[in-house]
Structure formats: structure tokens, C-alpha cells
Design a protein around this motif. Structure first.
Motif, mmCIF file in Angstrom:
data_model
loop_
_atom_site.group_PDB
_atom_site.id
_atom_site.type_symbol
_atom_site.label_atom_id
_atom_site.label_comp_id
_atom_site.label_asym_id
_atom_site.label_seq_id
_atom_site.Cartn_x
_atom_site.Cartn_y
_atom_site.Cartn_z
ATOM 1 N N VAL A 55 21.941 3.101 -7.537
ATOM 2 C CA VAL A 55 22.312 4.088 -8.187
ATOM 3 C C VAL A 55 23.556 4.773 -7.699
ATOM 4 N N ILE A 56 24.534 5.220 -8.416
ATOM 5 C CA ILE A 56 26.010 5.536 -8.115
ATOM 6 C C ILE A 56 25.616 6.691 -8.423
ATOM 7 N N ILE A 57 26.156 7.658 -7.625
ATOM 8 C CA ILE A 57 26.199 9.139 -7.771
ATOM 9 C C ILE A 57 27.925 9.323 -7.332
ATOM 10 N N TYR A 58 28.199 10.508 -8.481
ATOM 11 C CA TYR A 58 29.640 10.354 -8.613
ATOM 12 C C TYR A 58 29.307 12.542 -7.973
ATOM 13 N N GLY A 59 30.153 12.766 -6.931
ATOM 14 C CA GLY A 59 29.995 14.317 -6.629
ATOM 15 C C GLY A 59 29.465 14.907 -5.004
ATOM 16 N N GLY A 60 29.735 16.110 -5.141
ATOM 17 C CA GLY A 60 29.863 16.269 -2.987
ATOM 18 C C GLY A 60 28.795 17.375 -3.215
ATOM 19 N N THR A 61 28.226 17.891 -5.135
ATOM 20 C CA THR A 61 27.676 19.536 -4.334
ATOM 21 C C THR A 61 26.532 19.327 -3.857
ATOM 22 N N SER A 117 18.449 1.620 -3.250
ATOM 23 C CA SER A 117 20.111 1.827 -2.639
ATOM 24 C C SER A 117 20.586 2.682 -3.295
ATOM 25 N N VAL A 118 21.490 3.361 -2.639
ATOM 26 C CA VAL A 118 22.236 3.968 -3.858
ATOM 27 C C VAL A 118 23.622 4.661 -2.744
ATOM 28 N N LEU A 119 25.016 5.317 -3.041
ATOM 29 C CA LEU A 119 25.819 5.113 -2.494
ATOM 30 C C LEU A 119 26.467 6.832 -3.412
ATOM 31 N N VAL A 120 26.950 7.391 -2.749
ATOM 32 C CA VAL A 120 27.611 9.162 -3.016
ATOM 33 C C VAL A 120 29.322 8.686 -2.402
ATOM 34 N N VAL A 121 29.493 8.931 -4.025
ATOM 35 C CA VAL A 121 30.852 8.871 -4.061
ATOM 36 C C VAL A 121 30.956 10.094 -4.271
ATOM 37 N N SER A 122 31.930 10.575 -3.010
ATOM 38 C CA SER A 122 32.268 12.416 -3.129
ATOM 39 C C SER A 122 33.778 12.590 -3.437
ATOM 40 N N PRO A 123 34.085 12.951 -4.469
ATOM 41 C CA PRO A 123 35.955 13.795 -3.886
ATOM 42 C C PRO A 123 35.866 15.100 -3.378
ATOM 43 N N ASP A 124 34.734 15.780 -2.332
ATOM 44 C CA ASP A 124 34.511 16.566 -1.317
ATOM 45 C C ASP A 124 34.668 15.829 -0.417
ATOM 46 N N VAL A 125 35.421 16.301 0.416
ATOM 47 C CA VAL A 125 34.937 16.225 2.038
ATOM 48 C C VAL A 125 33.732 16.429 2.325
ATOM 49 N N GLN A 176 22.286 12.169 6.715
ATOM 50 C CA GLN A 176 22.145 10.782 8.411
ATOM 51 C C GLN A 176 20.595 10.761 8.394
ATOM 52 N N GLU A 177 19.658 11.604 8.298
ATOM 53 C CA GLU A 177 17.879 11.461 7.745
ATOM 54 C C GLU A 177 17.831 10.141 6.972
ATOM 55 N N ASN A 178 18.244 10.310 5.881
ATOM 56 C CA ASN A 178 17.604 8.432 5.209
ATOM 57 C C ASN A 178 18.909 8.039 5.306
ATOM 58 N N LYS A 179 20.397 8.245 6.035
ATOM 59 C CA LYS A 179 21.537 6.773 5.866
ATOM 60 C C LYS A 179 21.850 6.401 4.904
ATOM 61 N N ILE A 180 22.252 7.591 3.681
ATOM 62 C CA ILE A 180 23.249 7.926 3.431
ATOM 63 C C ILE A 180 24.769 7.177 3.057
ATOM 64 N N GLU A 181 24.804 6.447 2.414
ATOM 65 C CA GLU A 181 26.567 6.371 2.434
ATOM 66 C C GLU A 181 27.273 7.438 1.739
ATOM 67 N N VAL A 182 28.022 8.036 2.260
ATOM 68 C CA VAL A 182 29.231 9.086 1.731
ATOM 69 C C VAL A 182 29.997 7.975 1.504
ATOM 70 N N LEU A 183 30.708 8.204 0.140
ATOM 71 C CA LEU A 183 32.870 7.891 0.417
ATOM 72 C C LEU A 183 32.844 9.687 0.186
ATOM 73 N N ARG A 184 33.723 9.734 0.876
ATOM 74 C CA ARG A 184 34.605 11.326 0.532
ATOM 75 C C ARG A 184 35.721 10.630 0.500
ATOM 76 N N ASP A 185 35.881 12.003 0.002
ATOM 77 C CA ASP A 185 37.731 11.918 -0.458
ATOM 78 C C ASP A 185 38.144 11.188 -1.905
ATOM 79 N N GLU A 186 37.451 10.329 -2.365
ATOM 80 C CA GLU A 186 37.236 9.645 -3.330
ATOM 81 C C GLU A 186 37.235 9.906 -4.633
#
Length: 554
Positions: free
Chosen positions: A34-40, A56-64, A148-158
Motif C-alpha cells: 500500500v502506498i499512502i500519499y499525504g502527511g495528514t 508493507s506500507v510506504l507513506v509518501v508525504s509532501p509534508d515534513v 516509529q512503533e510500527n516501523k513505518i517508512e515515511v518519505l517526507r518532502d516528496e
């Protein structure tokens, strides 16, 4: 937010310089279920749900900074009926409660001096072990702990490449690409932004503005002249002209000369945005209001005339949050809402959005300086305003100013089902619930115009209360089958303008983020498109996740 947009410009510059080296076909590609776009806040709860389901999940966040408005100044939570808030949303408010059980959390104020006033509910609910009112940095820490607890990767400023960054095949999103050149492949995608950029780039139908009442058989949608349900209107006759009463002298700032449409007509206008400022009255934790660059006191002449007419409600929405701070919201005919200055935001380029955000910041900082310093403001307001300032210990990397502008409404999907006024007020039944709403149908003003008698007035202020909480349909968070089959949209969901006025509350976004993620996981497991997911399976999973789907009277 300002710093994030600066990094966009740097990113675009780097891409232009490196275009020759990137045309070899090499690309930074990452994959996840699952790819999640957003930082809300919805993005965070969605990510936690996916991770806890073993996908598996990636958070692709335009927000820092994660959390959107929940960590961006809106600490005086719009709870509505708190009994219908469950799942990870309730866990969020429980963790806030646990934070404030620590005496060390009360740095600037004793807990017993706080007052415990919330919006229709006690701020701290000891029975339910939840707290609904909080400081921005506390909310952000809770969201970061979830990650952090769920070991989720967040890519910020994307930032999604909205022109050519969505690859579609056979009605499904295959991948998304950001302006930095990173590519993200997934089986399911969730658009958890306030703007609906991924949804729009994928070719999903949506609406911007207010539908006419005739579209969905509504009463409170569309243009609503002379309807004043929150008091955010001109209660006395105020001239909108530079020389009072003289149209030839020109209009004051922020007044439109557009003739108002008939009642119930649709338009492309959207309710006003503002920043939900966190203010501090503690001299040791306060940044005094400075004159912003380019300040022009004439921009606030309307407010001066309102004061001269006897208005005295300046401080009625300085809602208290812990440690002698506020969540400061719009209140009155001329306040922090920058009415009519956001119409192009939903569809605007990133660069234009940056300009709109800066214009709002400039307006609001100028307003605060005006209140604290201008001689046309009553002395008692001066005296009180000079006690307040931005907090030194919030938004430290942005001078105490919130990272997130309050995007109350942008695009709204036109999906498998559209939530309308009838669903929220109980005249139309809702099936296949993925969560509940309960707040009033709340729209802020959308325009400031000149009445036929030559005086100024605001329009768009609606606040209609549902008789009881209502369910939100699964079909409202998924697109039409013909448009996209592996996308869920928990924030810019399928809703009319006026129904969205109730749904758009942060607890609801957290609820719908979790439910969207649960649906994504089940669709992957069953190898079906989101439109074919058996609701019975989703319902079972949501109930196990402590979601509250149907109202049971207390």
C-alpha cells in the motif's frame, strides 16, 4: 509549509540540472503493498492499520511534519459526539490523555489551573481516559510515536508529479512518481491529502465549490445570502467604500463587487481558509507580534469601522489549550478567515499554492499586528492583545507559526456514492458504514459582497446540527469503477459541499484513514478491486479494530 515549498523549488532546480543523467532510464523505485500519499492525520492512521495488518506500507508525504491540522494548531478538537469516535482515532486521544497525566507536561501552567473546558465535552475525560484538547507539539509526538512503533517508512518532502507522475494500467494505478524522481509502486493507493492531488492526477471525477441545492435535493448547499448561523457577519451597516457611502472612491480591501447569486445557486467558491494559530500569554514563552514585511494598515479598515460601530467580540475564539496557550480560530465579520482569497487553491500549481499560503500568512500576521498596535483599535483590545504572542515552544523551525494552513475544503471526489445533506441529517439511510460523523454541517463564509443597499455583508456561514450521529458509506471513499479500481480517498471523499462541512473534522479523517487502509488490505488479500470488496468482511475487520459504525443512543 513555507520551508517545504522552498525545498520544492530546490528539488525542481536539481531535476533541471540533472535531466541529462536521468534520461538513461535509471530511477529510484520503491514498492509496497500500500502506498499512502499525504502527511495528514488520516495518512498516519491508514499507515498504522496497514502495518498492523502485516502488509508493507510506504507513506509518501509532501509534508515534513505529520498530522496535518491535528498537529498544526487545531488543538481544540471538533469532537461532536465523542461516543462515535473509535479505533485509532480514540487511541490518539487516549495517548494525548496519558501525556497530560505526567506532571512534567505542565511546564507553564498547573493542571488544576487549566479549567478542563472542551468543545461540548470536558477537555480531559477521566472516565474514558481521553483528552480532546492539546498543544500542537504533543499531537505531533503522538503521530511520530505511531510511525516509529510500527516501523513505518515515511518519505517526507516528496511531492507528486501531478502532470505525469501517475502511471495507470487497466483502470488501476501502477505507480506514482514525485518531483524528485522517486517512483513508488503498489497494489493499493490511498490519497490522504487535503487537496486530493493523487485522486485528480489519476483521472478520478471530483467537484470544487458549492453545488446548487437542486443537484442533490438539499437546502443548505449553494449560495446562502442573509443566512447567519454563527454570527460571523456584519451586524450593523458598514460601508465598503474608501470614502464611506461613495462608490466612486473605490472599494476597501477584501470586498468583492461581484453581484451575489440567487439563494441555493451553485458556484465555484469555497469556504475561507486561515491558520489555526497557537498563541501564548506567558511572557517567558511568547514571541510578540512583529510588523510583517509589506504591512499595510489600510487593508484592515473594515475592521476599524466594525470597532467604531461598537463590536466587542475580539477574543471569543481564543480557546484555551494547556500551558496558557490557545487554539485561535476565526470569529466575527472580519477576522482570521481570509474570505474570498483561496478560490484557485484546490487546482493551483504548487508555486501558486505557495503564494496563496504566503498571502494568508501575511494577512493574518498583519491582522495580529493591527490589533496590537493600531490607534483605531479600542484601548482595551490593545491592552489584551499585547499580552499575547506566538509560542516559543511550538513550530520551533517556523518561528512559532503553524506549518499547515487550514484547508477546510478543496476537491471532493464524485465516487460510487455521494454523501449529502440528507445522509447527515438522517432523511436518507446510509449502508456499508466505515465510520461516523456527528459535527454540525459547518461552512465558513465563502464571499464578502455589497448588498443592494450599498453596505457590506458576508455569505456562506452555515451551522446546521444533525439530530444524531450518522454513518459514512464505504462507497463514498472509493472512486467509480470505470475510473480507478485500487484507490481509496478518506479525506477528499465523495460528498456535497454542505455534507462535507460536517464530515471534514479531524477525528473523522483519522477514522476514515483507518477504514480505508483496512479495505485496502482486504482487497489485496481477496485479490479484488475496491469496488468488489464484500462489505461483510470489511465490517468484521473494522469492528475488531474498535471502529464505531452505527449509532447506539446513549
Amino acid at each position: 509549509m513555507r520551508q517545504i515549498f522552498r525545498s520544492i523549488l530546490l528539488t525542481v532546480g536539481v531535476l533541471a540540472v540533472s535531466a541529462c543523467s536521468s534520461n538513461e532510464g535509471s530511477q529510484d523505485t520503491q514498492s509496497a503493498d500500500v502506498i499512502i500519499y499525504g502527511g495528514t492525520s488520516a495518512a498516519v492512521t491508514a499507515a498504522v492499520e496497514v502495518a498492523q495488518a502485516g502488509k508493507s506500507v510506504l507513506v509518501v508525504s509532501p509534508d515534513v511534519h505529520l498530522g496535518g491540522l491535528s498537529s498544526g494548531g487545531l488543538g481544540y478538537t471538533d469532537t461532536g459526539n465523542k461516543s462515535v469516535i473509535g479505533g485509532l482515532a480514540r487511541e490518539f486521544y487516549h495517548r494525548v490523555y496519558m501525556h497530560y497525566q505526567d506532571e512534567g507536561a505542565w511546564q507553564w501552567q498547573k493542571r488544576e489551573d487549566y479549567g478542563n473546558r472542551g468543545q461540548g465535552t470536558p477537555a480531559m475525560d477521566g472516565t474514558e481516559r481521553t483528552m480532546w484538547i492539546f498543544e500542537p507539539h504533543v499531537a505531533e509526538k503522538v503521530f511520530e510515536d505511531f510511525i516509529q512503533e510500527n516501523k513505518i517508512e515515511v518519505l517526507r518532502d516528496e511531492w507528486l508529479d501531478r502532470e505525469k507522475g501517475v502511471e495507470m494500467k487497466d483502470g488501476k494505478i501502477v505507480s506514482i512518481t514525485t518531483l524528485s524522481g522517486k517512483k513508488f509502486e503498489g497494489k493499493m493507493f490511498i490519497d490522504a491529502t487535503y487537496e486530493g492531488d493523487l485522486m485528480a492526477a489519476a483521472g478520478v471525477s471530483y467537484h470544487v465549490g458549492r453545488e446548487a441545492n437542486s443537484v442533490y435535493g438539499e437546502t443548505w448547499n449553494g449560495v446562502q445570502p442573509e443566512v447567519f448561523q454563527h454570527g460571523h457577519h456584519f451586524k450593523k451597516n458598514i460601508s465598503p467604500y474608501v470614502t464611506p457611502g461613495d462608490p466612486a472612491s473605490g472599494l476597501l480591501a477584501y470586498v468583492s463587487d461581484e453581484k451575489i447569486a440567487e439563494k441555493g445557486a451553485g458556484d465555484a467558491k469555497i469556504q475561507a481558509y486561515c491558520f489555526r494559530m497557537c498563541l501564548s500569554a506567558n511572557p517567558d514563552n511568547r514571541i510578540l507580534f512583529a510588523k510583517p514585511e509589506g504591512y499595510d494598515s489600510t487593508k484592515y479598515e473594515l475592521l476599524a469601522r466594525i470597532y467604531a460601530a461598537g463590536w466587542d467580540e475580539t477574543f471569543q475564539k481564543y480557546d484555551p489549550i494547556p500551558n496558557k496557550k490557545t487554539d485561535t480560530n476565526n470569529h466575527g465579520p472580519f477576522s482570521t478567515d481570509f474570505i474570498g482569497q483561496n478560490y484557485d487553491y484546490p487546482e493551483a500549481s504548487y508555486e501558486r499554492r505557495k503564494e496563496i499560503i504566503q498571502e494568508h500568512e501575511q494577512y493574518q500576521k498583519g491582522l495580529m499586528y493591527f490589533l496590537a498596535n493600531d490607534s483605531r483599535v479600542p484601548a482595551d483590545v490593545h491592552e489584551e492583545m499585547q499580552k499575547w504572542g506566538l509560542p516559543k515552544d511550538e513550530f520551533k523551525d517556523n518561528g512559532g507559526w503553524p506549518h499547515q494552513i487550514y484547508v477546510r475544503e478543496a476537491r471532493r471526489m464524485i465516487g460510487e456514492e455521494v454523501m449529502t445533506e440528507g445522509h447527515t441529517l438522517g432523511s436518507i439511510p446510509v449502508e456499508n458504514s466505515v465510520g461516523m460523523g456527528s459535527y454540525s454541517l459547518d461552512s465558513h463564509n465563502a464571499q464578502r459582497y455589497i448588498k443592494e443597499d450599498g453596505y457590506v455583508q458576508n455569505e456562506g456561514d452555515i451551522g446546521v446540527h444533525p439530530k444524531q450521529p450518522y454513518s459514512i458509506s464505504y462507497q463514498s471513499i472509493i472512486p467509480k469503477r470505470a475510473e480507478c479500481q485500487n484507490l481509496l480517498v478518506p479525506v477528499c471523499l465523495s460528498s456535497s459541499h454542505i455534507a462535507f462541512g460536517s464530515i471534514r473534522m479531524e477525528p473523522v479523517f483519522m477514522i476514515l484513514g483507518q477504514s480505508a487502509a483496512a479495505a485496502a488490505v482486504l482487497a489485496i488479500d481477496d485479490q479484488v478491486v475496491v469496488q468488489d470488496l464484500p462489505y461483510a468482511k470489511l465490517e468484521e475487520k473494522l469492528l475488531k479494530g474498535q471502529q464505531r459504525l452505527v449509532y447506539a443512543k446513549e
